[in-house]
Design a protein around this motif. Structure first.
Motif, PDB file in Angstrom:
ATOM      1  N   SER A 205       4.575 -14.682  31.478  1.00 45.38           N
ATOM      2  CA  SER A 205       4.278 -16.111  31.403  1.00 45.38           C
ATOM      3  C   SER A 205       4.003 -16.535  29.966  1.00 45.38           C
ATOM      4  CB  SER A 205       3.078 -16.442  32.290  1.00 45.38           C
ATOM      5  OG  SER A 205       2.694 -17.777  32.134  1.00 45.38           O
ATOM      6  N   THR A 206       3.273 -15.701  29.224  1.00 43.42           N
ATOM      7  CA  THR A 206       2.965 -16.015  27.827  1.00 43.42           C
ATOM      8  C   THR A 206       4.238 -16.095  26.991  1.00 43.42           C
ATOM      9  OG1 THR A 206       0.814 -14.908  27.998  1.00 43.42           O
ATOM     10  CG2 THR A 206       1.702 -15.250  25.784  1.00 43.42           C
ATOM     11  N   PHE A 212       9.428 -19.306  24.069  1.00 44.75           N
ATOM     12  CA  PHE A 212      10.670 -20.019  24.380  1.00 44.75           C
ATOM     13  C   PHE A 212      10.441 -21.519  24.547  1.00 44.75           C
ATOM     14  CE2 PHE A 212      11.800 -15.683  25.431  1.00 44.75           C
ATOM     15  CZ  PHE A 212      13.106 -15.591  24.965  1.00 44.75           C
ATOM     16  N   TYR A 213       9.613 -21.873  25.531  1.00 47.11           N
ATOM     17  CA  TYR A 213       9.452 -23.299  25.844  1.00 47.11           C
ATOM     18  C   TYR A 213       8.850 -24.073  24.667  1.00 47.11           C
ATOM     19  CZ  TYR A 213       8.138 -27.528  28.375  1.00 47.11           C
ATOM     20  OH  TYR A 213       8.005 -28.831  28.772  1.00 47.11           O
ATOM     21  N   LYS A 214       7.704 -23.585  24.139  1.00 44.83           N
ATOM     22  CA  LYS A 214       7.036 -24.313  23.066  1.00 44.83           C
ATOM     23  C   LYS A 214       7.801 -24.223  21.753  1.00 44.83           C
ATOM     24  CE  LYS A 214       2.538 -25.043  20.910  1.00 44.83           C
ATOM     25  NZ  LYS A 214       1.095 -24.705  20.923  1.00 44.83           N
ATOM     26  N   ASP A 225      -0.518 -28.848  29.319  1.00 45.65           N
ATOM     27  CA  ASP A 225       0.803 -28.711  29.928  1.00 45.65           C
ATOM     28  C   ASP A 225       1.321 -27.279  29.804  1.00 45.65           C
ATOM     29  OD1 ASP A 225       0.756 -31.357  30.614  1.00 45.65           O
ATOM     30  OD2 ASP A 225       1.976 -32.028  28.913  1.00 45.65           O
ATOM     31  N   THR A 226       0.978 -26.621  28.698  1.00 42.81           N
ATOM     32  CA  THR A 226       1.399 -25.231  28.518  1.00 42.81           C
ATOM     33  C   THR A 226       0.771 -24.335  29.583  1.00 42.81           C
ATOM     34  OG1 THR A 226       1.607 -25.554  26.132  1.00 42.81           O
ATOM     35  CG2 THR A 226       1.487 -23.285  26.918  1.00 42.81           C
ATOM     36  N   SER A 228      -0.383 -25.287  32.532  1.00 45.33           N
ATOM     37  CA  SER A 228       0.188 -25.639  33.836  1.00 45.33           C
ATOM     38  C   SER A 228       1.557 -24.999  34.035  1.00 45.33           C
ATOM     39  CB  SER A 228       0.308 -27.162  33.962  1.00 45.33           C
ATOM     40  OG  SER A 228      -0.960 -27.779  33.898  1.00 45.33           O
ATOM     41  N   LEU A 229       2.386 -25.062  32.990  1.00 41.37           N
ATOM     42  CA  LEU A 229       3.701 -24.432  33.081  1.00 41.37           C
ATOM     43  C   LEU A 229       3.571 -22.926  33.279  1.00 41.37           C
ATOM     44  CD1 LEU A 229       6.791 -24.583  32.834  1.00 41.37           C
ATOM     45  CD2 LEU A 229       6.516 -24.278  30.351  1.00 41.37           C
ATOM     46  N   GLY A 230       2.623 -22.324  32.567  1.00 34.69           N
ATOM     47  CA  GLY A 230       2.415 -20.886  32.714  1.00 34.69           C
ATOM     48  C   GLY A 230       2.045 -20.498  34.131  1.00 34.69           C
ATOM     49  N   ARG A 231       1.243 -21.319  34.783  1.00 35.21           N
ATOM     50  CA  ARG A 231       0.852 -21.037  36.172  1.00 35.21           C
ATOM     51  C   ARG A 231       2.048 -21.141  37.110  1.00 35.21           C
ATOM     52  NH1 ARG A 231      -4.735 -24.649  36.022  1.00 35.21           N
ATOM     53  NH2 ARG A 231      -6.061 -23.048  35.044  1.00 35.21           N
ATOM     54  N   TRP A 232       2.881 -22.157  36.900  1.00 33.58           N
ATOM     55  CA  TRP A 232       4.073 -22.298  37.735  1.00 33.58           C
ATOM     56  C   TRP A 232       5.037 -21.130  37.522  1.00 33.58           C
ATOM     57  CZ3 TRP A 232       4.874 -24.986  41.892  1.00 33.58           C
ATOM     58  CH2 TRP A 232       4.155 -26.164  42.116  1.00 33.58           C
ATOM     59  N   ILE A 233       5.213 -20.743  36.262  1.00 33.99           N
ATOM     60  CA  ILE A 233       6.087 -19.593  35.970  1.00 33.99           C
ATOM     61  C   ILE A 233       5.552 -18.340  36.640  1.00 33.99           C
ATOM     62  CG2 ILE A 233       6.863 -18.053  34.131  1.00 33.99           C
ATOM     63  CD1 ILE A 233       7.102 -20.488  32.314  1.00 33.99           C
ATOM     64  N   THR A 234       4.241 -18.130  36.582  1.00 31.57           N
ATOM     65  CA  THR A 234       3.627 -16.961  37.216  1.00 31.57           C
ATOM     66  C   THR A 234       3.885 -16.953  38.715  1.00 31.57           C
ATOM     67  OG1 THR A 234       1.877 -16.902  35.540  1.00 31.57           O
ATOM     68  CG2 THR A 234       1.452 -15.754  37.609  1.00 31.57           C
ATOM     69  N   ALA A 235       3.720 -18.112  39.370  1.00 35.20           N
ATOM     70  CA  ALA A 235       3.938 -18.192  40.822  1.00 35.20           C
ATOM     71  C   ALA A 235       5.391 -17.897  41.187  1.00 35.20           C
ATOM     72  CB  ALA A 235       3.541 -19.575  41.320  1.00 35.20           C
ATOM     73  N   VAL A 236       6.321 -18.479  40.426  1.00 38.83           N
ATOM     74  CA  VAL A 236       7.744 -18.253  40.703  1.00 38.83           C
ATOM     75  C   VAL A 236       8.110 -16.782  40.490  1.00 38.83           C
ATOM     76  CG1 VAL A 236      10.093 -18.791  39.940  1.00 38.83           C
ATOM     77  CG2 VAL A 236       8.402 -20.624  40.182  1.00 38.83           C
ATOM     78  N   LEU A 237       7.620 -16.194  39.405  1.00 41.57           N
ATOM     79  CA  LEU A 237       7.904 -14.781  39.128  1.00 41.57           C
ATOM     80  C   LEU A 237       7.344 -13.880  40.221  1.00 41.57           C
ATOM     81  CD1 LEU A 237       7.227 -14.600  35.292  1.00 41.57           C
ATOM     82  CD2 LEU A 237       9.429 -14.348  36.422  1.00 41.57           C
ATOM     83  N   LEU A 238       6.161 -14.203  40.719  1.00 38.64           N
ATOM     84  CA  LEU A 238       5.548 -13.389  41.760  1.00 38.64           C
ATOM     85  C   LEU A 238       6.382 -13.425  43.036  1.00 38.64           C
ATOM     86  CD1 LEU A 238       3.203 -11.618  42.608  1.00 38.64           C
ATOM     87  CD2 LEU A 238       1.947 -13.677  43.265  1.00 38.64           C
ATOM     88  N   VAL A 239       6.827 -14.601  43.433  1.00 43.66           N
ATOM     89  CA  VAL A 239       7.670 -14.713  44.633  1.00 43.66           C
ATOM     90  C   VAL A 239       8.976 -13.951  44.444  1.00 43.66           C
ATOM     91  CG1 VAL A 239       8.969 -16.321  46.091  1.00 43.66           C
ATOM     92  CG2 VAL A 239       6.655 -16.902  45.334  1.00 43.66           C
ATOM     93  N   PHE A 240       9.587 -14.122  43.272  1.00 39.22           N
ATOM     94  CA  PHE A 240      10.836 -13.415  42.986  1.00 39.22           C
ATOM     95  C   PHE A 240      10.625 -11.898  43.023  1.00 39.22           C
ATOM     96  CE2 PHE A 240      13.481 -11.257  39.804  1.00 39.22           C
ATOM     97  CZ  PHE A 240      14.746 -11.526  40.318  1.00 39.22           C
TER      98      PHE A 240
END
Length: 394
Positions: A205-206, A212-214, A225-226, A228-240
């Motif tokens: 996530s970091t 990349f994003y920043k 916002d950074t 918040s984005l990190g939390r969403w990325i973490t959730a998506v990665l965990l599901v994947f």
């Protein structure tokens, strides 16, 4: 995450050694753990009884083309399925650099040290933990084979016995560890998984948010916002990751072997580029980029060649594929860099490459019994002793 690692590793070391001691006591049948160790060694040599039959049955698949097989030795033939001698001689260069030195969530902990001395001593302490691993990970497998050679005799191929063999550690806990400690050990196993998952998700996530994003998409993004984005990325990665893990479980392969195969595919190009880039200021971006792409292409080509059955036997082990790929990448990065323009001065500053005249190699090493050099030397001596014991003595 760091404190969770400390707690988990403490429980795992104590619990893992407990499993080993209980297993040796079981083999000793009323004797000491040294008697149990002697029984374990004798049976794993595979010279008599069901143990000899089990070793002889799988030997052609483990070391094809070889007449003899000593399963206790760390020095295995070039054709050994998982651990040819090239692996422990050269593994630091083609996979160790990538797994430890370039590993973001490991380096995070080093950078969190209060000073250089503590950073160095922490790495040295990690080396001693590595020396404990054979007694926590390998010896229980030797113990279980000494107890249950029938598991190997139940199948004619490695793939046939793998599902049951992969349950070795859990079965040892189930059969030998008392109630209470058993729950603690299982909790430690799940804790270790959770610790690794937390560290990897945090690091990934970091990298995605900051590197990349920043950096490339929204340089002016706010910290809120950074996060918040990190939390969403973490959730998506965990599901994947969960879905990917379910898919891996359907494969007829050992999880350990599968992970090592992936490592030897990804690691060599990055290990070569990092090693050359830190030691030699002539390496440039085009050379690094071309090397990574060419290394991946070679890795795919070699695996396809091995899959056809026409490749030489020594190339079948994934470790040898990793060595070949790393050597190719070292040459490729050197040649391409020399054929293209040298890097700009700001790309090869002392912060990015080694400057042996300015490096603080001899400072902050401690003195007396607190000396980093003393403990590091002791860890090296112990490592060499283990290689001698498990390479020639046993």
């Amino acid at each position: 995450v760091a404190w969770m690692d400390v707690l988990t590793i403490g429980v795992m070391v104590v619990g893992g050694l407990t499993v080993t001691i209980l297993g040796l006591n079981h083999l000793a049948d009323g004797g000491s753990i040294f008697d149990g160790f002697r029984v374990m060694v004798e049976r794993n040599r595979g010279e008599t009884g069901a143990w000899a039959e089990a070793v002889q049955r799988l030997q052609p698949q483990i070391t094809p083309g070889e007449a003899d097989y000593n399963r206790l030795s760390v020095i295995q033939p070039l054709t050994h399925e998982t651990t040819p001698w090239t692996h422990w001689v050269l593994s630091f260069f083609y996979i160790g650099l990538w797994y430890t030195v370039i590993n973001q969530f490991m380096i995070q902990r080093v950078l969190a040290a209060k000073d250089m001395y503590h950073a160095r001593m922490g790495i040295t302490f990690a080396g001693f933990l590595k020396l404990l691993l054979p007694f926590i990970v390998v010896v229980p497998g030797l113990i279980y084979f000494a107890m249950r050679p029938d598991i190997i005799l139940a199948g004619d191929t490695i793939d046939a016995i793998r599902p049951e063999a992969d349950k070795t550690y859990v079965n040892l806990i189930r059969d030998l560890v008392p109630i209470g400690i058993k729950g603690l050990l299982l909790a430690a196993l799940f804790g270790a998984i959770q610790s690794t998952v937390s560290a990897v998700l945090n690091s990934t996530s970091t990298i995605l948010t900051l590197d990349f994003y920043k950096r490339y998409m929204r340089p002016d993004v706010s910290e809120h916002d950074t996060v918040s984005l990190g939390r969403w990325i973490t959730a998506v990665l965990l599901v994947f990751s969960i879905l990917f893990g379910i898919w891996i479980s359907t494969l007829q392969a050992s999880l350990f072997v599968y992970i090592q195969v992936l490592f030897t595919f990804f690691a060599p190009p990055f290990s070569a580029v990092f090693l050359l880039g830190t030691l030699w200021r002539r390496i440039n971006g085009p050379g690094a980029t071309f090397t990574v792409l060419a290394g991946f292409a070679l890795g795919i080509a070699v695996k396809a060649w091995v899959g056809t059955g026409n490749a030489p036997e020594w190339l079948a082990p994934y470790a040898n594929q990793g060595v070949l790929n790393w050597a190719f990448c070292m040459i490729c990065c050197t040649v391409v860099s020399l054929m293209t323009a040298p890097p700009r001065p700001e790309q090869i500053s002392d912060d990015l490459t080694f400057n042996w005249q300015k490096m603080n190699i001899g400072g902050q090493l401690g003195t007396g019994w607190k000396s980093v050099t003393l403990w590091w030397s002791l860890s090296v001596v112990m490592m060499v002793a283990f290689i001698i014991i498990f390479g020639w003595v046993l």
